[in-house]
Design an enzyme around this catalytic site. Structure first.
Site, PDB file in Angstrom:
ATOM      1  N   ARG A  35       0.813  -1.225   0.000  1.00  0.00           N
ATOM      2  CA  ARG A  35       0.000   0.000   0.000  1.00  0.00           C
ATOM      3  C   ARG A  35       0.848   1.278   0.000  1.00  0.00           C
ATOM      4  NH1 ARG A  35      -5.340  -0.980  -0.023  1.00  0.00           N
ATOM      5  NH2 ARG A  35      -6.045  -2.874   1.001  1.00  0.00           N
ATOM      6  N   ARG A  39      -3.372   6.197   0.354  1.00  0.00           N
ATOM      7  CA  ARG A  39      -3.875   7.360   1.076  1.00  0.00           C
ATOM      8  C   ARG A  39      -2.880   8.061   1.985  1.00  0.00           C
ATOM      9  NH1 ARG A  39      -9.033   5.592   4.094  1.00  0.00           N
ATOM     10  NH2 ARG A  39      -8.159   3.505   3.857  1.00  0.00           N
ATOM     11  N   ARG A  48      -6.767  11.438  -6.773  1.00  0.00           N
ATOM     12  CA  ARG A  48      -7.959  10.608  -6.607  1.00  0.00           C
ATOM     13  C   ARG A  48      -9.230  11.428  -6.318  1.00  0.00           C
ATOM     14  NH1 ARG A  48      -8.851   5.690  -4.570  1.00  0.00           N
ATOM     15  NH2 ARG A  48     -10.994   6.437  -4.669  1.00  0.00           N
ATOM     16  N   ASP A  84      -6.669  -3.270  -7.539  1.00  0.00           N
ATOM     17  CA  ASP A  84      -7.318  -3.896  -6.386  1.00  0.00           C
ATOM     18  C   ASP A  84      -7.582  -5.352  -6.727  1.00  0.00           C
ATOM     19  OD1 ASP A  84      -8.886  -3.007  -3.689  1.00  0.00           O
ATOM     20  OD2 ASP A  84      -9.879  -4.692  -4.674  1.00  0.00           O
ATOM     21  N   TYR A 159     -14.747 -12.426  -0.100  1.00  0.00           N
ATOM     22  CA  TYR A 159     -15.482 -11.222  -0.519  1.00  0.00           C
ATOM     23  C   TYR A 159     -16.762 -11.598  -1.259  1.00  0.00           C
ATOM     24  CZ  TYR A 159     -11.780  -7.988   0.869  1.00  0.00           C
ATOM     25  OH  TYR A 159     -10.892  -7.249   1.608  1.00  0.00           O
TER      26      TYR A 159
END
Lengths: 352, 352
Positions: A35, A39, A48, A84, A159
């Site tokens: 990552r 962010r 973004r 992703d 998921y």
């Protein structure tokens, strides 16, 4: 895939990351962060702004920019494709979205034989935007290797079956034990999708791959052996002919480290719960390790981080190969300057 | 506390739970479930309707009714007081609430020396409602033992520092490493609060205690040893004179099992990730084990549950003592009839 079609960045093949992954000698320990594109970086938040996650993943210009940001800023030894694990599911028509602060959410969970049968194979044409992004990136990155990635069948299945992120994976485990035949069919489909997703990335020039089985640590060793490992092995065996190193990672996998390696990894990613020397003993001499600084510690002051980085380097020294990383992804609240300092410290402190 | 003041249910002292916890022979394996009193039961949802969690915990009539519900319905071998690990924090004035679907949430997180200094000790008068509920319960329960409980200092600290539930415990770990003196002060205060909470419950008649360090599995063994274990040891040593068995539990503690026992437990709770035979080897011969059916499996069909219950019993057979339980709490979606059948199966299949 013909050899002609494969774009191979020759200097990346001899990169520190690839050499360490293949357990060859390196002058210093390579470092990147799970990552790292995300962010924690203000430049990421800027590009973004107003763009949904899946929309961003489908735009090669944005994927390229975001993937390059941490390479420029931190001087890490590898880029990892900004994408992703659910992107290939979306590409085969699974109705899902990635909600900010939540994660992937499905319109309808996958729970019946009919639901499973509706999941079609992934073909290269489904993900032209990935091929394009990787080619753009390889052109920009020069000698810095690009890591391609995919979600492992179990984590993807969780998921799909839960319909979103889950703490207990209860319906997933219920299907696994309650209908092993349906489970096996689902995981085989997901393995083929993950494999196709990885092959497109490597064909376009990725120099290594990482298979994320993020939630594998929720399983007992017996369940992993029976219901999960064989499907991850399918994915990893399916890229063996491409010659790129295969990194395999999950969180909380202390009880599974030997299996996580044995299903076909060249490098086993280790979280912070098991020291790298002990992890390497469990994994065995034929695989390198990656990790394993606790990402939470990056919120402490520098003296703490300095001490812990040196500890991780020391514990990784006797492993057959060591790629420095965190034990899990960069936390969004992380000060990016801290990451830059970690890279500098790894580079200097590990110099041989 | 004088011996006079202590209400001791004599037949509960010789209960299966207490005997197994003390590694004495039992004619069959005792069984109870973490979160057996809770959302899986329709009668629980009925009495809780319109009543907030902390309000319910403060009403001895409701606590008694809710605690008894699973004993009546399932025939489990122990009751566990219906309460919450943050109840003693609320009782000393920490401004917090328990939000449905979220968990404990603080008005202001605890992060500075001033915040820590403001946390005062718990005295028995703060929790008269607990004393009353336990006395009511012991009168109702007869020979069925009541388990008292408290949250361990680390898990309480995580809620206080993060301000609510946390996946990564980042600020908690940052304080632990970044300001070890403040950390130690905070954990010592929390240890004294947990200890006082347990002593009130045992004085009122609880026959055993469980210290929940739910999030301890987020820590490396080195961090647990340095920053956490000594404070849990304070709590467990502080009830040693009361003579009741001490159960100590956390999730994902495979790397910590020896320490979880060695800090002063008579029984170590084990989640489903490590089989009980292996867990008992790690814990050693001086402690019993509790666990460890994966609660997610209760969503599968009965043949799966039957097989897995028998497996857990077989793996627990050679431990110095075994209390059957889940590896974590009952999931709210669990069919309560499944729990009843598990109790019946444990009772029949474990008969010696």
């Amino acid at each position: 895939m013909s050899a002609m079609a494969r774009c191979v960045p020759m200097n990346a093949v001899d990169s520190l990351l690839v050499r360490a992954a293949h357990r060859r000698p390196v002058p210093r320990t390579p470092v990147w962060f799970m990552r790292q594109a995300g962010r924690s970086l203000p430049e990421y938040r800027a590009v973004r702004a107003g763009i949904g996650m899946l929309d961003a993943c489908a735009r090669p210009d944005l994927v390229t920019e975001i993937t390059l940001q941490p390479v420029r800023r931190h001087g890490v030894d590898a880029a990892i494709l900004f994408s992703d694990i659910v992107v290939p599911l979306k590409a085969v028509g699974v109705d899902l979205d990635i909600k900010p602060g939540v994660g992937p959410v499905l319109a309808e969970p996958v729970r019946t034989a009919q639901d499973v049968a509706a999941i079609r194979p992934l073909v290269a044409e489904d993900i032209g935007f990935i091929d394009e992004a990787v080619r753009l990136l390889v052109g920009e990155l020069g000698g810095t290797p690009l890591i391609g990635f995919a979600g492992a069948p179990f984590t993807l299945a969780s998921y799909l079956i839960e319909g979103g992120p889950s703490r207990d994976h209860a319906r997933t485990k219920a299907m696994m034990h309650g209908d092993p035949a349906l489970w096996s069919t689902l995981l085989d489909r997901l393995a083929q999708i993950a494999l196709a997703f990885l092959r497109v990335q490597v064909a376009a020039g990725a120099s290594a791959v990482q298979l994320f089985d993020s939630w594998a640590g929720a399983l007992s060793a017996a369940d992993y052996r029976r219901f999960v490992g064989p499907h991850s092995a399918t994915v990893l065996a399916g890229v063996a002919d491409l010659g790129v190193p295969r990194i395999h990672f999950g969180v909380g996998t202390g009880e599974l480290l030997d299996q996580i390696g044995a299903v076909g990894a060249d490098v086993v990613g280790v979280d912070w719960r098991v020291p790298l020397d002990e992890a390497s003993r469990r994994i065995g001499p034929d695989r390198a390790v990656q990790g394993n600084l606790d990402p939470a510690l990056l919120l402490a002051d520098w003296p703490v981080v300095d001490r812990e980085v040196r500890r991780v380097l020391a514990e990784g020294r006797d492993a057959p190969g060591h790629i420095f990383n965190l034990g899990h992804g960069v936390l969004p609240v992380t000060d990016p300057d801290m990451l830059t300092r970690v890279v500098e410290l790894v580079h200097t402190a590990s110099a041989r």
